[in-house]
Write a protein that holds these residues in place. Structure first.
Motif, PDB file in Angstrom:
ATOM      1  N   GLU A 114       0.781  41.782   0.077  1.00 40.40           N
ATOM      2  CA  GLU A 114      -0.619  42.119  -0.221  1.00 40.40           C
ATOM      3  C   GLU A 114      -1.578  41.347   0.671  1.00 40.40           C
ATOM      4  OE1 GLU A 114      -2.742  43.011  -4.314  1.00 40.40           O
ATOM      5  OE2 GLU A 114      -2.652  40.843  -3.990  1.00 40.40           O
ATOM      6  N   THR A 117      -1.305  42.644   4.433  1.00 41.05           N
ATOM      7  CA  THR A 117      -1.823  44.009   4.602  1.00 41.05           C
ATOM      8  C   THR A 117      -3.260  44.153   4.109  1.00 41.05           C
ATOM      9  OG1 THR A 117      -0.937  44.693   2.461  1.00 41.05           O
ATOM     10  CG2 THR A 117       0.477  44.994   4.398  1.00 41.05           C
ATOM     11  N   GLY A 119      -4.469  43.963   1.240  1.00 38.83           N
ATOM     12  CA  GLY A 119      -4.568  44.696  -0.012  1.00 38.83           C
ATOM     13  C   GLY A 119      -4.234  46.168   0.068  1.00 38.83           C
ATOM     14  N   SER A 120      -3.923  46.677   1.263  1.00 41.25           N
ATOM     15  CA  SER A 120      -3.592  48.101   1.360  1.00 41.25           C
ATOM     16  C   SER A 120      -2.270  48.422   0.666  1.00 41.25           C
ATOM     17  CB  SER A 120      -3.535  48.538   2.821  1.00 41.25           C
ATOM     18  OG  SER A 120      -2.516  47.845   3.516  1.00 41.25           O
ATOM     19  N   ILE A 121      -1.364  47.447   0.620  1.00 44.97           N
ATOM     20  CA  ILE A 121      -0.139  47.573  -0.171  1.00 44.97           C
ATOM     21  C   ILE A 121      -0.241  46.522  -1.269  1.00 44.97           C
ATOM     22  CG2 ILE A 121       2.377  47.562  -0.167  1.00 44.97           C
ATOM     23  CD1 ILE A 121       2.291  47.987   2.847  1.00 44.97           C
ATOM     24  N   SER A 122      -0.593  46.916  -2.452  1.00 49.54           N
ATOM     25  CA  SER A 122      -0.852  45.949  -3.517  1.00 49.54           C
ATOM     26  C   SER A 122       0.443  45.373  -4.063  1.00 49.54           C
ATOM     27  CB  SER A 122      -1.650  46.599  -4.646  1.00 49.54           C
ATOM     28  OG  SER A 122      -0.834  47.460  -5.399  1.00 49.54           O
ATOM     29  N   ARG A 172       5.566  50.074   9.020  1.00 54.85           N
ATOM     30  CA  ARG A 172       5.259  48.782   8.410  1.00 54.85           C
ATOM     31  C   ARG A 172       6.064  48.530   7.145  1.00 54.85           C
ATOM     32  NH1 ARG A 172      -0.734  49.446   5.681  1.00 54.85           N
ATOM     33  NH2 ARG A 172      -0.433  51.491   4.730  1.00 54.85           N
ATOM     34  N   PHE A 235       3.396  56.730   1.384  1.00 56.91           N
ATOM     35  CA  PHE A 235       2.189  56.256   2.062  1.00 56.91           C
ATOM     36  C   PHE A 235       1.933  57.067   3.331  1.00 56.91           C
ATOM     37  CE2 PHE A 235       1.954  52.830  -0.820  1.00 56.91           C
ATOM     38  CZ  PHE A 235       0.775  52.125  -0.596  1.00 56.91           C
ATOM     39  N   GLU A 239      -1.339  59.317   4.035  1.00 49.38           N
ATOM     40  CA  GLU A 239      -2.201  59.112   5.193  1.00 49.38           C
ATOM     41  C   GLU A 239      -2.347  60.379   6.016  1.00 49.38           C
ATOM     42  OE1 GLU A 239      -0.292  55.925   7.196  1.00 49.38           O
ATOM     43  OE2 GLU A 239      -1.006  54.371   5.791  1.00 49.38           O
TER      44      GLU A 239
END
Length: 243
Positions: A114, A117, A119-122, A172, A235, A239
């Motif tokens: 988190e 990234t 916070g894009s991947i919590s 990623r 993801f 996207e």
């Protein structure tokens, strides 16, 4: 009760000292030649090492007098029940979820993911993903114990699938996935869930504890990889659909 808890704790202290003291020696060597940390930093590090030493001793002693016996006893009780083909995989999935939520290494991985990234991947998404992955692995392991088929029936297709997903998942997530497989095989799973599996095998007719009771950790290392790679696909799809 206190006497039972601390029975034979001397060999645990010796084992932890054998692991921690070399690290302490390395630290002082680097401190003398390279680090040159101030006294406050050194004091904080030494306090941390003392706490680590005490925590490891207490944890390993707790495993020896508590986790292993309790896990084996639970496994023996569950293995002697009726309808184990449904009961054991269902409870295995539940055990996997609970163990993953309590796994400290997974908490650290999720926090770092988190943070890196932004916070894009919590961490909550990662925790749920890994929990489901570990739960599935324990359920499959229990199913294998009941049915009695070889471990490679699950391991070989699983790693072939992971290899295929590497080429189509989000880039990623690939490194995160293979690290996740390692951290999922932490102390909660190894000390408690594996003991349950060995207990189940010991009371299951026609099963060998050596052949059928082990191999669960290999599955626990595999399914989080698949879960995170699939999360990467989701993801990637999200996207592409939003662009």
């Amino acid at each position: 009760m206190i006497g039972i808890l601390f029975e034979d704790i001397g060999h645990v202290i010796y084992e932890v000292a054998f692991a921690v003291i070399p690290l302490l020696i390395f630290f002082f060597v680097f401190q003398f030649f390279f680090l040159k940390l101030d006294k406050k930093r050194i004091r904080d590090i030494l306090v941390g090492l003392v706490l680590t030493f005490a925590g490891l001793v207490l944890f390993l002693q707790g495993v020896e007098v508590g986790f292993f016996p309790a896990g084996e006893a639970i496994g023996e009780i569950l293995g002697g029940r009726d309808n184990t083909l449904v009961l054991l995989p269902a409870l295995g999935f539940l055990f996997g979820l609970v163990a993953t939520f309590a796994e400290p290494a997974i908490r650290i991985l999720n926090y770092e993911v988190e943070k890196v990234t932004a916070g894009s991947i919590s961490k909550n998404v990662m925790l749920i993903t890994l929990s489901i992955g570990v739960g599935v692995s324990i359920a499959l392991s229990m199913f294998r114990i009941v049915i009695g088929f070889p471990l490679w029936y699950l391991i070989l297709p699983g790693y072939l699938l992971a290899f295929a997903l590497v080429f189509i998942s989000s880039d990623r997530f690939i490194s995160i996935a293979f690290d996740a497989g390692g951290v999922a095989t932490g102390p909660m799973t190894v000390t408690f869930i594996m003991a349950i599996a060995v207990g189940v095998v010991s009371v299951t007719e026609g099963r060998d504890p050596l052949m059928d009771g082990f191999g669960m950790i290999a599955l626990v290392a595999l399914t989080p990889i698949l879960a995170v790679l699939i999360l990467g696909l989701l993801f990637k799809w999200k996207e592409s659909s939003s662009s």
